[in-house]
Write a protein that holds these residues in place. Sequence first.
Motif, mmCIF file in Angstrom:
data_model
loop_
_atom_site.group_PDB
_atom_site.id
_atom_site.type_symbol
_atom_site.label_atom_id
_atom_site.label_comp_id
_atom_site.label_asym_id
_atom_site.label_seq_id
_atom_site.Cartn_x
_atom_site.Cartn_y
_atom_site.Cartn_z
ATOM 1 N N TYR A 75 -15.714 -72.168 38.065
ATOM 2 C CA TYR A 75 -17.335 -72.227 38.510
ATOM 3 C C TYR A 75 -17.999 -70.941 38.678
ATOM 4 C CZ TYR A 75 -21.100 -74.281 41.283
ATOM 5 O OH TYR A 75 -22.192 -74.751 41.890
ATOM 6 N N LYS A 76 -18.996 -70.765 37.944
ATOM 7 C CA LYS A 76 -19.631 -69.632 37.999
ATOM 8 C C LYS A 76 -21.186 -70.003 38.301
ATOM 9 C CE LYS A 76 -16.775 -67.145 34.835
ATOM 10 N NZ LYS A 76 -16.484 -66.663 33.335
ATOM 11 N N GLN A 79 -24.514 -68.147 36.824
ATOM 12 C CA GLN A 79 -24.828 -68.188 35.719
ATOM 13 C C GLN A 79 -25.866 -69.245 35.215
ATOM 14 O OE1 GLN A 79 -21.417 -68.128 32.964
ATOM 15 N NE2 GLN A 79 -20.847 -65.981 33.345
ATOM 16 N N LYS A 80 -26.660 -69.427 34.176
ATOM 17 C CA LYS A 80 -27.471 -70.460 33.967
ATOM 18 C C LYS A 80 -26.777 -71.776 33.840
ATOM 19 C CE LYS A 80 -30.628 -67.848 31.209
ATOM 20 N NZ LYS A 80 -31.236 -67.587 29.999
ATOM 21 N N ASN A 81 -27.287 -72.959 34.382
ATOM 22 C CA ASN A 81 -26.600 -74.138 34.272
ATOM 23 C C ASN A 81 -25.493 -74.167 35.271
ATOM 24 O OD1 ASN A 81 -28.765 -75.130 32.694
ATOM 25 N ND2 ASN A 81 -27.607 -74.303 30.792
ATOM 26 N N ASN A 82 -25.187 -73.304 36.223
ATOM 27 C CA ASN A 82 -24.057 -73.420 37.073
ATOM 28 C C ASN A 82 -22.928 -73.587 36.241
ATOM 29 O OD1 ASN A 82 -25.404 -73.034 39.758
ATOM 30 N ND2 ASN A 82 -25.591 -75.194 39.824
ATOM 31 N N SER A 83 -22.599 -72.823 35.351
ATOM 32 C CA SER A 83 -21.367 -72.923 34.599
ATOM 33 C C SER A 83 -20.020 -73.232 35.067
ATOM 34 C CB SER A 83 -21.240 -71.440 33.588
ATOM 35 O OG SER A 83 -19.872 -71.408 32.761
ATOM 36 N N LYS A 85 -15.972 -74.761 33.787
ATOM 37 C CA LYS A 85 -15.208 -74.873 32.747
ATOM 38 C C LYS A 85 -13.755 -75.537 33.216
ATOM 39 C CE LYS A 85 -11.959 -72.414 29.679
ATOM 40 N NZ LYS A 85 -10.846 -71.834 30.128
#
Length: 199
Positions: A75-76, A79-83, A85
């Motif tokens: 969780y980042k 970054q744009k759109n609360n990246s 994965k």
Amino acid sequence: MSPIWDLKDPKVVSIAKFAVVEHNNKANKTLRFVSVFNGDYSAYSEKHNYQVYIDFSAIDNKATNPKKYSASVSYKPRQKNNSMKLDDFSIFEGYKPGGMWPIENLKDPSVISAAKFAAKEYNKKANTTLQFVTVIKGKQHMVAGSIYYLLILAKQKSTTSPEKYEVAVSDRPWETKGGFKLESFKKLSKLIWIDGLNN
């Protein structure tokens, strides 16, 4: 690794729902998220990137009872759109050695001893008169001894209203006299569970 105390926090729930949707897309499944029952996180590579570990229940559209699952999500939030994965998604197989799990008996003498020790040590270091009241929640990390992560209520002698504190106490009898060592003691912030998400 740090515990997530508020499992109903909207950000925690959104990460769990993200994991379910991603798993459904990759595995051609039809799971529906139900609720989170355990969570922890680690900060990595700068302060605002996280690895979130969540255990939750979900139900298949064809089933009548939910099943338990575990997921790991990068969780980042900066970054744009609360990246996010999805790194791992599996059936929950119970709490494993070396992991962190909820403490079921918060009145266990070792848990109470760790909490009282934390308040006593904090008083010595901060020159204050904090009194332990009770343990609200707790997790235990079993690795080279134990680390108790506790959410406690404590109050100053001069006040009547207790406040919440987050404490970490390691229990390694071979390292320290009496076994306990205070790792951290801080007033529970009103901020969201991950520092800086609202900044």
